[in-house]
Scaffold this motif. Structure first.
Motif, PDB file in Angstrom:
ATOM      1  N   PRO A 189     -16.159  -3.863   6.796  1.00  0.00           N
ATOM      2  CA  PRO A 189     -16.871  -5.139   7.555  1.00  0.00           C
ATOM      3  C   PRO A 189     -16.671  -4.992   8.999  1.00  0.00           C
ATOM      4  CG  PRO A 189     -14.499  -5.454   6.931  1.00  0.00           C
ATOM      5  CD  PRO A 189     -14.769  -4.248   6.203  1.00  0.00           C
ATOM      6  N   LEU A 190     -18.092  -5.053   9.439  1.00  0.00           N
ATOM      7  CA  LEU A 190     -18.266  -5.083  10.931  1.00  0.00           C
ATOM      8  C   LEU A 190     -17.869  -6.379  11.408  1.00  0.00           C
ATOM      9  CD1 LEU A 190     -21.199  -2.676  11.169  1.00  0.00           C
ATOM     10  CD2 LEU A 190     -18.654  -2.193  11.731  1.00  0.00           C
ATOM     11  N   SER A 191     -18.491  -7.362  10.869  1.00  0.00           N
ATOM     12  CA  SER A 191     -18.324  -8.616  11.172  1.00  0.00           C
ATOM     13  C   SER A 191     -18.125  -9.841   9.968  1.00  0.00           C
ATOM     14  CB  SER A 191     -19.194  -9.455  12.130  1.00  0.00           C
ATOM     15  OG  SER A 191     -20.346  -9.489  11.381  1.00  0.00           O
ATOM     16  N   SER A 192     -18.413 -10.944   9.874  1.00  0.00           N
ATOM     17  CA  SER A 192     -18.020 -11.782   8.738  1.00  0.00           C
ATOM     18  C   SER A 192     -19.187 -11.544   7.887  1.00  0.00           C
ATOM     19  CB  SER A 192     -18.035 -13.388   9.105  1.00  0.00           C
ATOM     20  OG  SER A 192     -18.942 -13.793   9.859  1.00  0.00           O
ATOM     21  N   GLN A 193     -20.551 -11.301   8.139  1.00  0.00           N
ATOM     22  CA  GLN A 193     -21.404 -10.870   7.347  1.00  0.00           C
ATOM     23  C   GLN A 193     -22.300  -9.602   7.557  1.00  0.00           C
ATOM     24  OE1 GLN A 193     -23.482 -15.089   8.753  1.00  0.00           O
ATOM     25  NE2 GLN A 193     -24.110 -14.664   6.772  1.00  0.00           N
ATOM     26  N   LEU A 194     -21.751  -8.889   8.168  1.00  0.00           N
ATOM     27  CA  LEU A 194     -22.312  -7.502   8.566  1.00  0.00           C
ATOM     28  C   LEU A 194     -21.622  -6.445   7.988  1.00  0.00           C
ATOM     29  CD1 LEU A 194     -24.835  -6.120   9.736  1.00  0.00           C
ATOM     30  CD2 LEU A 194     -23.629  -5.977  11.716  1.00  0.00           C
ATOM     31  N   TRP A 195     -21.879  -5.589   7.143  1.00  0.00           N
ATOM     32  CA  TRP A 195     -21.069  -4.356   6.374  1.00  0.00           C
ATOM     33  C   TRP A 195     -21.730  -3.163   6.967  1.00  0.00           C
ATOM     34  CZ3 TRP A 195     -17.139  -5.927   3.106  1.00  0.00           C
ATOM     35  CH2 TRP A 195     -17.167  -7.306   2.754  1.00  0.00           C
ATOM     36  N   MET A 196     -20.685  -2.361   6.911  1.00  0.00           N
ATOM     37  CA  MET A 196     -21.506  -0.804   7.099  1.00  0.00           C
ATOM     38  C   MET A 196     -20.459   0.097   6.037  1.00  0.00           C
ATOM     39  SD  MET A 196     -20.753   1.931   9.981  1.00  0.00           S
ATOM     40  CE  MET A 196     -18.927   2.330   9.406  1.00  0.00           C
ATOM     41  N   GLY A 197     -21.219   0.881   5.419  1.00  0.00           N
ATOM     42  CA  GLY A 197     -20.819   1.852   4.396  1.00  0.00           C
ATOM     43  C   GLY A 197     -21.545   3.266   4.639  1.00  0.00           C
TER      44      GLY A 197
END
Lengths: 422, 54
Positions: free
Chosen positions: B3-11
């Protein structure tokens, strides 16, 4: 149609019809005038064999260096791959949430075995309370111990259970003591619903005696939602309780309690079924398996197969199906495949780079072994699925440039996919 | 996913692809060996995703 050369034909005919024989001395004179030894010496000097061998030797040395760099590249690639694989696993193994949950379960189990838990006695007066521990006695005077014990008396110590529901013990926290504990930045105070997770909550007891006393206040004095301290803090021997004034400090476990609360809230606040959409890109080592590649793998072959370095860009969407299973769909708008061959082509030893460009649609399932596909923290998952692709272009560049064949036959390319990602 | 923020994800991750059928149907312009070619690939992926909350 080639036009006949009449002059050349006339000369040729005249020589063939000439009846005169040339004298024998004429050939000897010609042979002597040729000076063949000098001619070969001049040719030998033009060849510069010493320089040629020096050049070949340098090329061979360069080839050895390339082999060394190839080995170094493989080693670096292996280390990078191990790092990529190990880092998310380390995230999982070092997950503080699961460790805290496990510790909470153990502590709650221990609490049911406290001597005063079922007898309705004051837990602070038992030997399990760190306030009454021998270490504590050595550090602080007796008067302070009494104050601390009085401040941490439980309002309703009976019926201590592992589930910590509405019938669980209620621990009122003096507002004057808690007011000095600031909330960590970004932490949310505990909500009343969290009591179902097994954390004992003050101020919500059956008798209501402690209602309002456990209200959590910020540093500005504003009253917020009631805050709870897990009972595990009371049995911790790592630090000291933060409930009594004036010289007690915040135990280490109190800094971990909000982390667990946050994780629990995040798991509940993230409903299953929310779509996630985004962009993706990849660097690719591509290999074409065909007769030419298999032939090039033969040691006697002069052709060397090398993986093609390719890239892809995709639009992605995924939807969690459960806590462990996620459906993924990738529309790869630019997907390249190909192969490099080092080979002789038209008398030149060079590199032939084959590129195949696709539009591809992937349907994948991702499985997370740690029940954390929805958690707001790093997790890993395994992929498996079915890619379908159509070839749109075939490029076959060689060292002298690209040769592009457009409008080639579209081909389907079903396959299988297996992978791993965070 | 990270998680980068509450709604942004990185994989990021690794994928392998192996084709089951021919990679190319072929035509008159393309070398014949592409008619019997399978493709395989090892991908190193990086993704950014945004969570849509109702």
């Amino acid at each position: 149609m080639k036009t006949p050369d009449h002059f050349t034909n006339w000369i040729k005919t005249r020589l063939e019809e000439n009846p005169l024989e040339p004298p024998a001395e004429a050939w000897n004179t010609i042979s002597e005038s040729l000076d063949l030894e000098g001619a070969w010496e001049g040719i030998n000097q033009d060849l510069e064999l010493d320089g040629l061998w020096t050049s070949i030797d340098q090329r061979l040395l360069q080839a050895e260096q390339l082999l060394w760099w190839e080995k170094a590249g493989k080693a670096v690639s292996g280390l990078a791959a191990m790092l990529v694989l190990a880092l998310p696993l380390w995230f999982q193994l070092a997950d503080p949430t699961e460790a805290l949950v496990a510790g909470q379960e153990v502590s709650e189990t221990d609490l049911t075995q406290l001597p005063g838990a079922n007898a309705g006695t004051d837990v602070a007066s038992t030997s399990t309370n760190p306030l009454a521990s021998p270490d504590r006695e050595q550090r602080e005077p007796a008067a302070e111990r009494q104050d601390a014990a009085a401040a941490t008396q439980f309002a309703e110590p009976e019926n201590v259970s592992a589930t910590g529901g509405a019938e669980g013990p209620q621990y009122p926290i003096p507002p004057s003591s808690i007011a000095s504990i600031p909330l960590p930045k970004g932490r949310q105070p505990r909500t009343p619903n969290a009591s179902a997770s097994g954390i004992h909550q003050p101020g919500a007891g059956a008798n209501g005696a402690a209602a309002g006393q456990g209200a959590f206040r910020s540093t500005k004095g504003e009253e917020t939602a009631p805050h709870t301290l897990p009972l595990v803090q009371l049995s911790s021997r790592e630090g000291e309780l933060a409930l009594a004034e004036p010289k007690l400090t915040v135990p280490k476990t109190t800094t971990q309690a909000p982390v667990r609360e946050e994780a629990v809230v995040a798991k509940k606040a993230t409903p299953a079924g929310n779509w996630r959409v985004g962009l993706g890109g990849s660097g690719r080592l591509s290999y074409l398996l065909n007769q030419k590649t298999f032939h090039a793998m033969d040691k006697s072959s002069l052709t060397t197969p090398l993986p093609g370095l390719r890239k892809s860009f995709s639009l992605q969407a995924e939807r969690p199906l459960s806590a462990r299973l996620v459906f993924l769909s990738d529309l790869v708008v630019h997907n390249e495949a190909g192969q490099r061959y080092e080979e002789y082509h038209s008398g030149i030893y060079g590199t032939t780079d084959t590129r195949l460009r696709y539009t591809q649609l992937n349907a994948l399932l991702a499985y997370s072994p740690s029940k954390s596909a929805l958690a707001a923290r790093p997790y890993t998952r395994w992929l498996g699925g079915y890619p379908e692709a159509g070839c749109t272009r075939h490029n076959c560049p060689a060292r002298w440039g690209y040769r592009t064949l457009r409008g080639s036959t579209v081909a389907t390319r079903p396959g299988c996919c297996w992978g791993w990602n965070t | 996913m990270i998680p980068l923020s509450s709604q942004l994800w990185m994989g990021y991750g690794v994928r392998t692809y192996v084709d089951l059928l021919n990679i190319y149907a072929g035509n008159a312009e393309v070398p014949a060996h592409f008619r019997r070619t399978r493709s395989s690939a090892l991908d190193f992926t990086l993704t950014f995703k945004y969570e849509i909350r109702k």
